[in-house]
Design a protein around this motif. Sequence first.
Motif, short mmCIF file in Angstrom:
data_model
loop_
_atom_site.label_atom_id
_atom_site.label_comp_id
_atom_site.label_asym_id
_atom_site.label_seq_id
_atom_site.Cartn_x
_atom_site.Cartn_y
_atom_site.Cartn_z
N VAL A 140 -8.07 56.86 28.86
CA VAL A 140 -6.67 57.23 28.70
C VAL A 140 -6.50 58.22 27.54
CG1 VAL A 140 -5.80 55.08 29.65
CG2 VAL A 140 -6.27 55.24 27.20
N SER A 141 -5.39 58.94 27.55
CA SER A 141 -5.08 59.88 26.48
C SER A 141 -3.64 59.67 26.04
CB SER A 141 -5.30 61.32 26.94
OG SER A 141 -6.68 61.59 27.12
N ASP A 142 -3.30 58.41 25.77
CA ASP A 142 -1.95 58.10 25.34
C ASP A 142 -1.94 57.68 23.88
OD1 ASP A 142 -3.16 55.63 25.48
OD2 ASP A 142 -1.87 54.84 27.08
N ALA A 143 -0.76 57.34 23.36
CA ALA A 143 -0.64 56.95 21.96
C ALA A 143 0.44 55.89 21.80
CB ALA A 143 -0.32 58.16 21.09
N TYR A 144 0.25 55.04 20.79
CA TYR A 144 1.22 54.01 20.45
C TYR A 144 1.50 54.07 18.95
CZ TYR A 144 0.31 51.76 24.98
OH TYR A 144 0.18 51.49 26.33
N ILE A 145 2.76 53.82 18.61
CA ILE A 145 3.16 53.71 17.21
C ILE A 145 3.79 52.33 17.06
CG2 ILE A 145 4.52 54.72 15.34
CD1 ILE A 145 4.67 57.27 17.30
N PHE A 195 -0.67 62.54 25.37
CA PHE A 195 0.24 62.42 24.25
C PHE A 195 0.33 63.70 23.42
CE2 PHE A 195 -3.62 61.70 21.79
CZ PHE A 195 -3.31 62.30 20.59
N ALA A 196 -0.70 64.54 23.47
CA ALA A 196 -0.68 65.78 22.68
C ALA A 196 0.41 66.74 23.14
CB ALA A 196 -2.04 66.46 22.76
N VAL A 197 0.71 66.71 24.44
CA VAL A 197 1.82 67.50 24.99
C VAL A 197 2.60 66.58 25.93
CG1 VAL A 197 1.01 69.87 24.74
CG2 VAL A 197 0.10 68.47 26.59
N PRO A 198 3.30 65.61 25.39
CA PRO A 198 3.88 64.54 26.21
C PRO A 198 5.15 64.94 26.95
CG PRO A 198 4.52 64.24 23.94
CD PRO A 198 3.58 65.41 23.95
N THR A 199 5.37 64.26 28.05
CA THR A 199 6.61 64.44 28.81
C THR A 199 7.46 63.17 28.82
OG1 THR A 199 5.48 63.84 30.86
CG2 THR A 199 5.59 66.20 30.31
N LYS A 200 6.91 62.08 28.23
CA LYS A 200 7.66 60.82 28.23
C LYS A 200 7.30 59.99 27.00
CE LYS A 200 8.43 56.58 30.96
NZ LYS A 200 8.01 55.80 32.15
N ALA A 201 8.33 59.40 26.39
CA ALA A 201 8.15 58.46 25.29
C ALA A 201 9.11 57.29 25.51
CB ALA A 201 8.41 59.12 23.94
N THR A 202 8.63 56.08 25.24
CA THR A 202 9.42 54.87 25.49
C THR A 202 9.51 54.03 24.22
OG1 THR A 202 8.60 54.84 27.77
CG2 THR A 202 9.67 52.85 26.96
N LEU A 203 10.71 53.59 23.92
CA LEU A 203 10.96 52.75 22.75
C LEU A 203 11.09 51.29 23.20
CD1 LEU A 203 11.73 52.43 19.71
CD2 LEU A 203 14.11 52.85 20.41
N TYR A 204 10.33 50.40 22.55
CA TYR A 204 10.34 48.98 22.87
C TYR A 204 10.81 48.17 21.66
CZ TYR A 204 7.32 50.00 26.93
OH TYR A 204 6.79 50.49 28.10
N ASN A 205 11.68 47.21 21.93
CA ASN A 205 12.06 46.20 20.93
C ASN A 205 12.00 44.84 21.59
OD1 ASN A 205 13.98 48.73 19.86
ND2 ASN A 205 13.01 47.51 18.25
N ASN A 206 11.30 43.90 20.93
CA ASN A 206 11.11 42.57 21.51
C ASN A 206 10.53 42.66 22.92
OD1 ASN A 206 12.19 41.17 19.24
ND2 ASN A 206 14.25 41.70 19.94
N ASP A 207 9.59 43.61 23.08
CA ASP A 207 8.88 43.83 24.34
C ASP A 207 9.79 44.32 25.47
OD1 ASP A 207 6.36 43.14 23.32
OD2 ASP A 207 6.81 41.01 23.58
N LYS A 208 11.00 44.74 25.14
CA LYS A 208 11.92 45.26 26.15
C LYS A 208 12.17 46.75 25.89
CE LYS A 208 14.35 40.88 26.95
NZ LYS A 208 15.67 40.19 26.92
N VAL A 209 12.27 47.49 26.97
CA VAL A 209 12.56 48.93 26.86
C VAL A 209 14.01 49.11 26.43
CG1 VAL A 209 12.72 51.11 28.10
CG2 VAL A 209 10.84 49.53 28.60
N THR A 210 14.21 49.86 25.34
CA THR A 210 15.57 50.11 24.87
C THR A 210 15.98 51.58 25.01
OG1 THR A 210 14.74 50.37 22.60
CG2 THR A 210 15.54 48.19 23.25
N GLU A 211 14.99 52.49 24.97
CA GLU A 211 15.29 53.91 25.16
C GLU A 211 14.07 54.60 25.78
OE1 GLU A 211 17.30 56.29 22.09
OE2 GLU A 211 17.51 54.44 20.92
N VAL A 212 14.35 55.63 26.59
CA VAL A 212 13.29 56.42 27.19
C VAL A 212 13.66 57.90 27.08
CG1 VAL A 212 11.99 56.96 29.29
CG2 VAL A 212 12.68 54.60 28.83
#
Length: 306
Positions: A212-217, A230-247
């Motif tokens: 894979v060539s993804d990244a996590y923060i 991830f170097a030229v990404p088209t999607k990023a997802t924000l998780y809180n309490n293991d739930k998606v809150t923003e994309v």
Amino acid sequence: MLPEAEIYAVASRTALSAEKFAKEFGIRKAYDSYSAQAEDSEVDVVYIGTPHTFHLENSLMCMRAGKSVLCEKALTINAREAEEMIRVAREENVFLMEAMITRHVPLVKKFQQWIRDAKIGEVRMVKASRCARGEFEPSQRHLNPELGGGSLLDVGVYVISFASMIFQKAPESVVGFGHIGEIGSDEQGAALLKYDKGEIADLSFALRTKAVSDAYIFGTEGYIKVDEVFAVPTKATLYNNDKVTEVIKEPVIGGGLINEAEEVMRCLKLGLKESPYMPLEESLQIMQIMDEIRAPWKLKYSNDIQ
């Protein structure tokens, strides 16, 4: 796609290659030597995309001719060369930037705002992978040790720069592991970087391994996933309490190279000699980290002082 810019000239080691490229992309001038292009008074900015071992030589030649330079990553072969390149840029009072595409992709700047807004709390870990499986001939630059080939300089620089971008400081300790293949260059590697407050970056890179060539923060309150590549990404997802809150979903135009060119033009209009998104001291710091990672491997490039 950049109305205020013109691709005016191209230079290659052979006239045939330069002329073919110029014809394909409608470029006015084609040079069979890099020095001839550097001496052209109509050229304002030079993009250097030669193999790693030539970055310093080509950049110094252009900067001493008064040209601004956008030099492909990794900036140089080693930290010593990076210091020299930066010294000359400041001595000649010209613009210089490492072409680290990730820094200028709009989507990246948007998920960095999530971090500034503390949407994942305090950042504690970064995990990033930039791996690919390629079949390369020994003469090709990708794995040719005489040209600075290998996974560290070619793709490892992405994950190291990504960690540097997120933590915005130098690590206090570095551990790296690598595999040297039959050609004599590193085919894959991994590094752990530890920072002053216990933060950790877990990084992997490869040219002969499909992964894979993804990244996590990861933070204290949630995490961000940056999808491939991830170097030229088209999607990023924000998780809180293991739930998606923003994309965030956003296409990358022109492979992201347009964003680099836009940043160079923006800086030149403002009279800046370096980009705040890819500062020269940070490029040097990244080279120092890569020198430290490969030291235990006994990996030497042709430009290294023996």
